[in-house]
Design an enzyme around this catalytic site. Structure first.
Site, PDB file in Angstrom:
ATOM      1  N   CYS A 129       0.845  -1.195   0.000  1.00 29.12           N
ATOM      2  CA  CYS A 129       0.000   0.000   0.000  1.00 29.12           C
ATOM      3  C   CYS A 129       0.879   1.243   0.000  1.00 29.12           C
ATOM      4  O   CYS A 129       1.693   1.423   0.905  1.00 29.12           O
ATOM      5  CB  CYS A 129      -0.919   0.047   1.209  1.00 29.12           C
ATOM      6  SG  CYS A 129      -1.970   1.510   1.143  1.00 29.12           S
ATOM      7  N   GLY A 243      -7.060  -2.160 -13.505  1.00 22.72           N
ATOM      8  CA  GLY A 243      -7.809  -1.568 -14.618  1.00 22.72           C
ATOM      9  C   GLY A 243      -8.807  -2.472 -15.298  1.00 22.72           C
ATOM     10  O   GLY A 243      -9.354  -2.106 -16.340  1.00 22.72           O
TER      11      GLY A 243
HETATM   12  C1  LIG Z   1     -10.304   2.996  -2.909  1.00 23.16           C
HETATM   13  C2  LIG Z   1      -9.310   1.872  -2.964  1.00 23.16           C
HETATM   14  C3  LIG Z   1      -8.971   1.164  -1.805  1.00 23.16           C
HETATM   15  C4  LIG Z   1      -8.052   0.111  -1.840  1.00 23.16           C
HETATM   16  N1  LIG Z   1      -7.763  -0.564  -0.691  1.00 23.16           N
HETATM   17  C5  LIG Z   1      -6.909  -1.638  -0.734  1.00 23.16           C
HETATM   18  C6  LIG Z   1      -6.656  -2.420   0.443  1.00 23.16           C
HETATM   19  O1  LIG Z   1      -7.223  -2.207   1.515  1.00 23.16           O
HETATM   20  N2  LIG Z   1      -5.769  -3.462   0.337  1.00 23.16           N
HETATM   21  C7  LIG Z   1      -5.133  -3.758  -0.860  1.00 23.16           C
HETATM   22  O2  LIG Z   1      -4.347  -4.713  -0.906  1.00 23.16           O
HETATM   23  N3  LIG Z   1      -5.392  -3.051  -1.985  1.00 23.16           N
HETATM   24  C8  LIG Z   1      -6.249  -2.001  -1.954  1.00 23.16           C
HETATM   25  N4  LIG Z   1      -6.518  -1.295  -3.108  1.00 23.16           N
HETATM   26  C9  LIG Z   1      -5.858  -1.694  -4.381  1.00 23.16           C
HETATM   27  C10 LIG Z   1      -6.783  -2.563  -5.232  1.00 23.16           C
HETATM   28  O3  LIG Z   1      -7.127  -3.771  -4.568  1.00 23.16           O
HETATM   29  C11 LIG Z   1      -6.125  -2.910  -6.601  1.00 23.16           C
HETATM   30  O4  LIG Z   1      -4.904  -3.591  -6.369  1.00 23.16           O
HETATM   31  C12 LIG Z   1      -5.816  -1.682  -7.440  1.00 23.16           C
HETATM   32  O5  LIG Z   1      -6.811  -0.677  -7.272  1.00 23.16           O
HETATM   33  C13 LIG Z   1      -5.685  -1.997  -8.944  1.00 23.16           C
HETATM   34  O6  LIG Z   1      -6.892  -2.551  -9.468  1.00 23.16           O
HETATM   35  P1  LIG Z   1      -8.033  -1.657 -10.198  1.00 23.16           P
HETATM   36  O7  LIG Z   1      -7.364  -0.788 -11.228  1.00 23.16           O
HETATM   37  O8  LIG Z   1      -8.994  -2.652 -10.793  1.00 23.16           O
HETATM   38  O9  LIG Z   1      -8.675  -0.823  -9.120  1.00 23.16           O
HETATM   39  C14 LIG Z   1      -7.441  -0.237  -3.084  1.00 23.16           C
HETATM   40  C15 LIG Z   1      -7.786   0.462  -4.252  1.00 23.16           C
HETATM   41  C16 LIG Z   1      -8.709   1.492  -4.219  1.00 23.16           C
HETATM   42  C17 LIG Z   1      -9.067   2.210  -5.503  1.00 23.16           C
END
Ligand SMILES: Cc1cc2nc3c(=O)[nH]c(=O)nc-3n(C[C@H](O)[C@H](O)[C@H](O)COP(=O)(O)O)c2cc1C
Length: 301
Positions: A129, A243
């Site tokens: 994170c 994405g």
């Molecule tokens: C609002 C938000 C909160 C997130 N919280 C976490 C989290 O608590 N733990 C984690 O491992 N990843 C967290 N992520 C990352 C997502 O799980 C993911 O790895 C990342 O957003 C890429 O995927 P996406 O483009 O489909 O969103 C978070 C992402 C977003 C947008």
């Protein structure tokens, strides 16, 4: 007969579509839109040993084709999670993957040990994170620290361990190999890419945290490239994300080498995204006469 099932470290998912941590609560927020029974797995928001308040607001902002967030892993802590969220998810016929966060190795191990006696299927360890000062990313950017924390977590884990990798590194294959060397059962990637946005009218940062993690459709080509590289560097299965908004996006990740996929930011602009993606993968299989997903997983060399 079409087989959409995939297996991760001995855990069979009815299809390869999972939610991405932090974008789906612990399932209940979305359950009126999404039949959770139709998902391969629900991956929960990160949970720590004690409640975390998260970062000051504003902590989300839109970008072109995506968003930045700096939530700072706000969560109610493992006690509330075990009492409230696990029983809710147990009402559904889907796999439960608990995302774990911490500030120190001990924090992570405490949560992992506590979850050993809970009815969850897998653990996803968030060492990537970008929005918390201690812990998290410190482990995800140093291969030695990543290998060491993976080894420690594995000592306490009763369930298979997924190490979630950061894209904010020079060579993702080094990190993937470090997680594998530490005993990870599976790796998942990508977490968010560190970014920044300036609010020109307020002449300051759009986010109180200054920087945030970028996600959404704009990051997909970076994610596909990293999943491809990681899948070729290790023997353990890979969960791909970054994405994904359509079935076609998900199939790209499978072809790049991912055994399963997670859908994150797309849930915010289309709450039905996960179900549509699962159905779209099945339709693609029927159209292309693919009987088993094994035929396309990692098919690009
Ligand atoms: C609002 C938000 C909160 C997130 N919280 C976490 C989290 O608590 N733990 C984690 O491992 N990843 C967290 N992520 C990352 C997502 O799980 C993911 O790895 C990342 O957003 C890429 O995927 P996406 O483009 O489909 O969103 C978070 C992402 C977003 C947008």
């Amino acid at each position: 007969m079409i087989n959409t099932k995939v297996t991760l470290a001995g855990v069979e998912l009815k299809n390869p579509v999972m939610t991405a941590s932090g974008t789906f609560g612990s399932g209940s927020e979305y359950s009126e839109f999404v039949d959770l029974n139709k998902l391969g797995a629900v991956v929960t928001k990160g949970v720590a040993n004690v409640p975390w308040p998260g970062n000051p607001v504003p902590r989300v902002t839109e970008t072109c084709g995506g968003m930045l967030n700096a939530i700072g892993l706000q969560n109610p802590g493992i006690d509330v999670f075990c009492e409230r969220d696990i029983p809710f998810l147990k009402n559904y016929d889907t796999k439960i993957i608990v995302n774990v966060c911490g500030r120190s190795v001990e924090d992570y191990c405490q949560v992992v040990e506590r979850l050993a006696s809970e009815p969850v299927d897998m653990l996803e360890i968030n060492v990537s994170c970008p929005n918390v000062k201690e812990g998290g990313i410190a482990f995800g950017q140093d291969p030695k620290a990543l290998e060491a924390i993976t080894k420690e977590v594995k000592k306490y884990a009763a369930q298979p361990v997924i190490m979630k990798l950061s894209p904010n590194v020079t060579d993702i294959t080094v990190m993937a190999k470090a997680a594998e060397a530490g005993g990870a059962d599976v790796i998942s990637l990508i977490n968010t890419l560190t970014g920044m946005k300036i609010d020109i009218n307020r002449r300051t940062f759009a986010l109180a945290n200054k920087t945030g993690g970028m996600s959404g459709p704009a990051v997909k080509p970076v994610a596909v490239r990293m999943v491809y590289q990681a899948a070729h560097a290790v023997k353990i299965p890979v969960i791909g994300m970054g994405g994904i908004a359509t079935a076609e996006d998900a199939i790209e990740f499978l072809m790049a080498g991912a055994t399963a996929v997670s859908v994150g930011t797309a849930n915010f602009f289309n709450p039905y995204a996960t179900i549509q993606i699962a159905e779209g993968i099945q339709a693609f299989m029927e159209k292309q006469k693919i009987h088993d997903l094994g035929e396309i997983i990692g098919c690009v060399e």
